[in-house]
Enzyme design. Structure first.
Site, PDB file in Angstrom:
ATOM      1  N   SER A  72       0.590  -1.150  -0.003  1.00 40.22           N
ATOM      2  CA  SER A  72      -0.045   0.077  -0.114  1.00 40.22           C
ATOM      3  C   SER A  72       0.840   1.255   0.111  1.00 40.22           C
ATOM      4  CB  SER A  72      -0.750  -0.026   1.138  1.00 40.22           C
ATOM      5  OG  SER A  72      -2.027  -0.830   1.033  1.00 40.22           O
TER       6      SER A  72
ATOM      7  N   LYS B 263       0.177   3.665  -2.891  1.00 42.71           N
ATOM      8  CA  LYS B 263      -0.832   4.641  -2.749  1.00 42.71           C
ATOM      9  C   LYS B 263      -0.478   6.012  -2.661  1.00 42.71           C
ATOM     10  CE  LYS B 263      -4.400   1.842  -0.670  1.00 42.71           C
ATOM     11  NZ  LYS B 263      -4.032   0.382  -0.352  1.00 42.71           N
TER      12      LYS B 263
ATOM     13  N   SER C 103      -5.976   3.547   4.495  1.00 42.09           N
ATOM     14  CA  SER C 103      -5.488   2.731   3.483  1.00 42.09           C
ATOM     15  C   SER C 103      -6.483   2.185   2.714  1.00 42.09           C
ATOM     16  CB  SER C 103      -4.194   1.613   3.848  1.00 42.09           C
ATOM     17  OG  SER C 103      -3.480   1.309   2.985  1.00 42.09           O
TER      18      SER C 103
END
Length: 443
Positions: free
Chosen positions: A68, A71, A132
């Site tokens: 993640s 991101k 997240s």
């Protein structure tokens, strides 16, 4: 006799072994100093957030699962689109069936999104940045590019623009494609995003410097969403959370089975901000303990210092010869000071290297008049005494380790009469030298 020979050979071999070990000791000590902080991480890097100067690295160029932390690319693209007026914080995004189903998929980090309901860009961005949210990220990707498949092209283009050398993007969220309910946008069914620690640090560096407002969200310890639930930030380094670190205010965590446990952390103390990246740590908690070690190493050992003052002259190169000038030489010096984040004990470990501009200074080290005060004649670069250049994430950062060298005074061009007299003087000087040599030859 044979026994004596054996003992002599034995003693000789012992001396040689001891000598070899002794010779190797300094190298082993240096290696321990240079690495190893003993980090529980497959890769790590520490950089100065202001300049991108690399303070520490371990396997920093190795391509690894990023999870993640990818991101951060969507955070960058959203903030850029808002700045350019392409989207707005209060713009509504309608949730389709796929994003709704993904937001409820078990075992994934998500905030539930209702099919057919509209959420603002700000709500989705905060869900992505704080908790997240994977489905929220896909929703933003579709907003920016129409489909997540198209958005992979946006990610790759931006990565190239930012100079990220080591990366592979197959989706917007950083999940393994097998978790995307059969809708993976690129790569194979079992692929997931990969980046090197250096590429992650460079992305974080650009994000912080181009859009510092990212910290307004990343520093929020919790998010109260419209479903009346409160979601804690996954970055437990924030001061009020489990591994609270003084000055921590970002940036992003990530974990998958393939990537292990990762964190990109940033903290500021006084005027000093640093970025630490930990990749493939063993446990959810160890990524924070290792990031703490790395941040402590930075704050405890490094400070921004004036390594070279303005007006500095390189020893033995205090001036240049001037041709056709009223003066024979011109003094040269650095135009500005050079400030670097360095180890507090290493200020004397840097040397200045003069590089003259070959378009202005000829191979004999001469510059033609007229020369005006402040004219650039070259640059001084800094390197360590062992000849290593100071390392930065970007080419712009590399300029921080160099400074222009300029003329410290004006030297006007000599008029034609002076130049003519010099020519006559040179002519007679050459004749005198020739006659002197001839007379000496008679004797």
């Amino acid at each position: 006799m044979k026994q004596m020979r054996k003992w002599t050979l034995y003693l000789l071999m012992t001396v040689l072994v001891i000598s070899a070990v002794a010779a190797g000791l300094p190298q082993q000590a240096n290696a321990a100093e240079n690495d190893d902080l003993g980090l529980d991480a497959g890769a790590a890097i520490l950089v100065d957030a202001a300049t991108g100067e690399i303070l520490y690295e371990k396997n920093a160029d190795k391509l690894m699962g990023v999870a993640s932390m990818s991101k951060m690319m969507t955070e960058y693209n959203v903030l850029e689109a808002i700045k350019e007026g392409k989207i707005s914080w209060d713009q509504k995004v309608k949730i389709n069936n796929y994003i709704h189903r993904l937001s409820g998929a078990p075992g994934l980090s998500n905030i539930g999104l209702t099919e057919g309901e509209e959420y603002t860009v700000k709500e989705l961005y905060q869900a992505m940045g704080i908790f997240s949210g994977n489905a929220a990220t896909v929703a933003l990707a579709e907003l920016l590019a129409g489909t997540e498949k198209n958005y992979i092209n946006v990610m790759n283009e931006k990565a190239e623009e930012l100079g990220l050398k080591d990366y592979k993007f197959v989706n917007s969220s950083g999940l393994n494609n097998t978790d995307l309910l059969g809708n993976y946008p690129a790569g194979s069914e079992t692929d997931e995003n990969e980046m090197s620690a250096k590429a992650v640090a460079k992305l974080a560096y650009h994000l912080l410097n181009d859009y510092p407002e990212v910290l307004e969200t990343s520093s929020m310890p919790k998010l109260k969403f419209r479903d009346n639930r409160t979601y804690a930030n996954f970055n437990w380094l924030l001061p009020s959370l489990v591994f609270g670190y003084e000055g921590a205010d970002g940036l992003k965590t990530g974990s998958t089975d393939y990537a292990g446990y990762n964190v990109t952390a940033t903290a500021k103390r006084g005027d000093q901000r640093i970025i630490a990246v930990i990749m493939k740590s063993e446990t959810k908690n160890s990524r924070f303990t290792e990031a703490t070690k790395l941040l402590d190493y930075g704050f405890n050992n490094f400070s921004t210092e004036e390594v070279l003052p303005a007006g500095y002259t390189v020893k033995g190169n205090e001036s240049l010869k001037v041709t056709k000038g009223k003066e024979d030489t011109v003094k040269i010096q650095t135009s500005d000071a050079v400030n670097l984040m360095i180890k507090k004990t290493d200020k004397e470990n840097y040397v200045a290297k003069l590089v003259l501009d070959d378009k202005k200074v000829n191979s004999n080290g001469e510059i033609a008049a007229p020369v005006k005060k402040g004219d650039k004649v070259g640059k001084v670069t800094l390197e360590t005494k062992d000849g290593k250049a100071v390392q930065f994430l970007t080419s712009d950062g590399e300029k921080k380790a160099s400074v222009d060298v300029v003329a410290a005074e004006t030297v006007e061009k000599a008029n034609w009469f002076v130049l003519a007299m010099r020519g006559v003087g040179s002519f007679f000087a050459n004749i005198w030298d020739s006659v002197s040599s001839t007379v000496k030859g008679w004797f």
